[in-house]
Design an enzyme around this catalytic site. Structure first.
Site, PDB file in Angstrom:
ATOM      1  N   LYS A 176       0.762  -1.351   0.033  1.00 14.28           N
ATOM      2  CA  LYS A 176       0.006  -0.001   0.101  1.00 14.28           C
ATOM      3  C   LYS A 176       0.855   1.361  -0.002  1.00 14.28           C
ATOM      4  CE  LYS A 176      -1.948  -1.334   3.631  1.00 14.28           C
ATOM      5  NZ  LYS A 176      -2.988  -1.685   4.723  1.00 14.28           N
ATOM      6  N   THR A 210      -8.637   9.764   7.975  1.00 14.98           N
ATOM      7  CA  THR A 210      -8.554   8.707   7.155  1.00 14.98           C
ATOM      8  C   THR A 210      -8.270   7.533   8.105  1.00 14.98           C
ATOM      9  OG1 THR A 210      -6.176   9.231   7.162  1.00 14.98           O
ATOM     10  CG2 THR A 210      -7.355   9.710   5.051  1.00 14.98           C
ATOM     11  N   GLY A 212      -8.524   4.135   9.969  1.00 13.39           N
ATOM     12  CA  GLY A 212      -9.252   2.680   9.455  1.00 13.39           C
ATOM     13  C   GLY A 212      -9.177   2.403   8.348  1.00 13.39           C
ATOM     14  N   THR A 213      -8.228   3.217   7.488  1.00 12.77           N
ATOM     15  CA  THR A 213      -8.010   3.002   5.994  1.00 12.77           C
ATOM     16  C   THR A 213      -7.461   1.399   5.973  1.00 12.77           C
ATOM     17  OG1 THR A 213      -7.513   5.210   5.697  1.00 12.77           O
ATOM     18  CG2 THR A 213      -6.925   3.807   4.001  1.00 12.77           C
ATOM     19  N   GLY A 214      -6.411   0.858   6.541  1.00 11.94           N
ATOM     20  CA  GLY A 214      -5.824  -0.170   6.304  1.00 11.94           C
ATOM     21  C   GLY A 214      -6.907  -1.307   6.546  1.00 11.94           C
ATOM     22  N   CYS A 215      -7.557  -1.111   7.696  1.00 13.05           N
ATOM     23  CA  CYS A 215      -8.489  -2.208   8.097  1.00 13.05           C
ATOM     24  C   CYS A 215      -9.273  -2.487   7.078  1.00 13.05           C
ATOM     25  CB  CYS A 215      -9.112  -2.013   9.361  1.00 13.05           C
ATOM     26  SG  CYS A 215      -8.197  -1.730  10.729  1.00 13.05           S
TER      27      CYS A 215
END
Length: 266
Positions: A176, A210, A212-215
């Site tokens: 990412k 932003t 919580g983007t990865g989850c």
């Protein structure tokens, strides 16, 4: 009688503020049309300003939750998130080995606010036990550095990072690149299995909210796999979903607000 939707399980920590962790995972799964189930690995006291406390659950509690769900209900994809210790990493890796379901491993190391969510002593367990169980591993650039020692500063570095992550055994690596400084107007991710290479690009939205983007991205990939999508298709659809969620991220509290998991309905 209605037919049950695809079944997706998240194994992750709880975010009391509702923006990340199992709360974000379950919201994502609902938004994408799958039935979300959860195994809680840790409880955090957390809000828009950061993590104030973390309480890890015993390995037996994690194992019992997992078996209760999988043995009775079944599962078509699993997503792992915050696994704060070597004991929990090893426990979850053992559990993943007992299912034939695809697994998306988000090797969570630090929170959006810079709070450590993975003990340094657990890194070897992630490399040696968890990543070999992954259908897709989804590290961000900080997690790449944590796991491999590689600093990613440009697109070519993402290829080296992917090769290093693949060296630990996942079938696919999704690197990412949202924090890549060289792409100020573009969020670039790289998906590869070492043979195929897929670059995923989207506009970078000027929104600081932003959390919580990865989850959310990892859960969206797992939702796609639960539906039976091929990995490249599941990742492309997840990228589209999380891009919309970031664009719609909203103020919550006095710090960094969450992405909007329900943006498609608004």
């Amino acid at each position: 009688m209605s037919v049950a939707p695809p079944l997706c399980l998240t194994v992750a920590g709880s975010d009391s503020g509702g923006g990340a962790g199992i709360q974000a995972d379950l919201k994502t799964m609902l938004a994408l049309g799958v039935h979300g189930m959860s195994v809680v690995t840790a409880v955090t006291a957390q809000n828009s300003l950061g993590v104030q406390g973390v309480w890890e659950l015993p390995a037996e509690a994690v194992r019992s939750q997992f078996r209760a769900v999988v043995d009775d209900i079944g599962v078509q994809a699993v997503k792992t998130g915050m696994l704060s210790s070597a004991v929990l990493v090893e426990t979850v890796a053992e559990l993943l080995a007992t299912t034939g379901a695809p697994a998306v491993v988000d090797p969570v190391g630090v929170s959006k606010h810079g709070d450590a969510l993975l003990a340094a002593s657990a890194l070897d367990a992630v490399r040696q036990e968890l990543l070999p169980r992954a259908t897709v591993a989804t590290p961000n650039l900080d997690e790449v550095a944590q796991l491999t020692g590689l600093a990613v500063e440009r697109e070519d570095d993402m290829r080296r990072a992917a090769d290093a992550i693949l060296g630990f055994g996942p079938r696919w690596a999704l690197i990412k690149g949202g924090h890549l400084a060289a792409h100020g107007d573009e969020a670039v991710d790289l998906l590869t299995d070492g043979t195929e290479e897929h670059w995923l690009r989207a506009p970078r939205h000027p929104n600081r909210h932003t959390h919580g983007t990865g989850c959310t991205l990892a859960s969206a990939v797992a939702a796609g796999l639960a539906k039976g999508l091929a990995v490249p298709t599941a990742v492309a659809e997840a990228k589209r979903y999380v891009t919309g969620a970031i664009a719609a991220g909203f103020t919550l509290g006095g710090g960094i607000g969450p992405v909007d998991h329900g943006w498609q309905w608004r």
